[in-house]
Design a protein around this motif. Sequence first.
Motif, PDB file in Angstrom:
ATOM      1  N   GLU A 200      53.531  52.997  -3.164  1.00  0.00           N
ATOM      2  CA  GLU A 200      52.193  52.648  -2.667  1.00  0.00           C
ATOM      3  C   GLU A 200      52.069  52.810  -1.151  1.00  0.00           C
ATOM      4  N   ARG A 201      53.108  53.319  -0.511  1.00  0.00           N
ATOM      5  CA  ARG A 201      53.034  53.551   0.936  1.00  0.00           C
ATOM      6  C   ARG A 201      52.499  54.944   1.236  1.00  0.00           C
ATOM      7  N   LYS A 202      51.928  55.077   2.421  1.00  0.00           N
ATOM      8  CA  LYS A 202      51.498  56.394   2.892  1.00  0.00           C
ATOM      9  C   LYS A 202      52.601  57.003   3.760  1.00  0.00           C
ATOM     10  N   PRO A 203      52.614  58.334   3.921  1.00  0.00           N
ATOM     11  CA  PRO A 203      53.707  59.001   4.643  1.00  0.00           C
ATOM     12  C   PRO A 203      53.988  58.438   6.031  1.00  0.00           C
ATOM     13  N   ALA A 204      52.956  57.975   6.726  1.00  0.00           N
ATOM     14  CA  ALA A 204      53.154  57.451   8.087  1.00  0.00           C
ATOM     15  C   ALA A 204      54.056  56.223   8.103  1.00  0.00           C
ATOM     16  N   LYS A 205      54.167  55.539   6.975  1.00  0.00           N
ATOM     17  CA  LYS A 205      54.987  54.334   6.887  1.00  0.00           C
ATOM     18  C   LYS A 205      56.406  54.625   6.393  1.00  0.00           C
ATOM     19  N   LEU A 206      56.759  55.902   6.287  1.00  0.00           N
ATOM     20  CA  LEU A 206      58.074  56.298   5.777  1.00  0.00           C
ATOM     21  C   LEU A 206      58.925  56.908   6.883  1.00  0.00           C
ATOM     22  N   SER A 207      60.231  56.805   6.737  1.00  0.00           N
ATOM     23  CA  SER A 207      61.156  57.492   7.650  1.00  0.00           C
ATOM     24  C   SER A 207      61.195  58.973   7.310  1.00  0.00           C
ATOM     25  N   GLY A 208      61.856  59.740   8.180  1.00  0.00           N
ATOM     26  CA  GLY A 208      61.971  61.173   7.933  1.00  0.00           C
ATOM     27  C   GLY A 208      62.698  61.487   6.635  1.00  0.00           C
ATOM     28  N   GLY A 209      63.770  60.746   6.372  1.00  0.00           N
ATOM     29  CA  GLY A 209      64.519  60.970   5.143  1.00  0.00           C
ATOM     30  C   GLY A 209      63.712  60.615   3.911  1.00  0.00           C
TER      31      GLY A 209
END
Length: 384
Positions: free
Chosen positions: A151-160
């Motif tokens: 349920e997260r958007k890409p901006a809330k994720l690390s590169g990996g």
Amino acid sequence: MKNKMTHENSTAELRSSTVNNSRTKLALKQLVKTYDNGHQAVRNISLDIEDGEFIVLVGPSGCGKSSILRSVAGLETITSGEIELAGRRIDTLNPAARNIAMVFQNYALYPHMTVYQNLAYGLKNRGVPKDVIAQKIKDVAQILRLEEYLERKPAKLSGGQRQRVAMGRAIVREPELFLFDEPLSNLDAALRTHMRLEIKKLQRQLGVTSIYVTHDQVEAMTLADRIVVLNQGQIEQVGTPMSLYRDPQTQFVAGFIGSPAMNFLPGQINNGQLLMHGLAVDMENDALPDVTDFTVGIRPEHLLPGELPGCLHIPVDIEVVEPLGAQKLLHCHFNGVSVVVVIQDGEFYPEEKAVFSVPHEQVYFFDQQGNRVHSTRSQTQKIA
């Protein structure tokens, strides 16, 4: 235990589904790609890739590796030649009809969508039922450990994590072929190492034929079943990582595969004696090549301390000692030419003189055209 069994079952089901749909073999037949400005990026390349293989295209910038990948994906129109996947010609098809999934360097995720929506997007466009989409995403999320991020958007994720989502989006499509376009180049060194292992394990799980493009020979060596070394739009050599390391057929391949890179020194034979950069060095006659002017190639890790029998002896002046934990790099000069030595044991210091030895069978010779030439001894051994 229940969660573990569920994970293993979903992995097995996805792997079975993917493999059953991927009895593929990719064939590139006399592939040529010339751009509008006249630059010929790919020059008459022919290559067969077997079902389930992990092939890595490696070479310096501008060697044609990305042009080949994009041509297979349908993002570039080839100038001439043919591309066949599972026995059918695909270079005349649009990208969507090729059943190929591509993982890009910049992830290519939709920033306004959640992870779940990114994974579902391609399936939804193909009219796949919602319940099927949900099951596929559940299976892939378990394999890639993305369940808590759906349920997260890409901006809330690390590169990996973004890279795992990009791979997940490719996997849910159950393609016949995976294409990876330098997918780890935006990650830091530690994460690159981790993601290399993840990609290799994932490819083995799924058994899908894969082509991976990189300029990093360490990535190529650790990931590939076979490596295709490219130079100026042409194939220099194809082989397993260790066959390219041990038996390079050109000076280009010898210098590109291996880290640190192979040392190269100008050499010639004068009155039966080996001269390297003008300095006479001791080497048995039957270990010398059958050409007069050549380049001597020596891998840094093959240089052994001391004057050992049955070896080529290299006297050097040590300039810099670079400790790397289990080993040291010695940056030296041999009669004015830079030489790098890798050592495991022993104490060496800057401004010190030393002699290193290379076993004759680990000395490489290349002619003036950059092609490998062998010594009289090695030719005799091959005949025997």
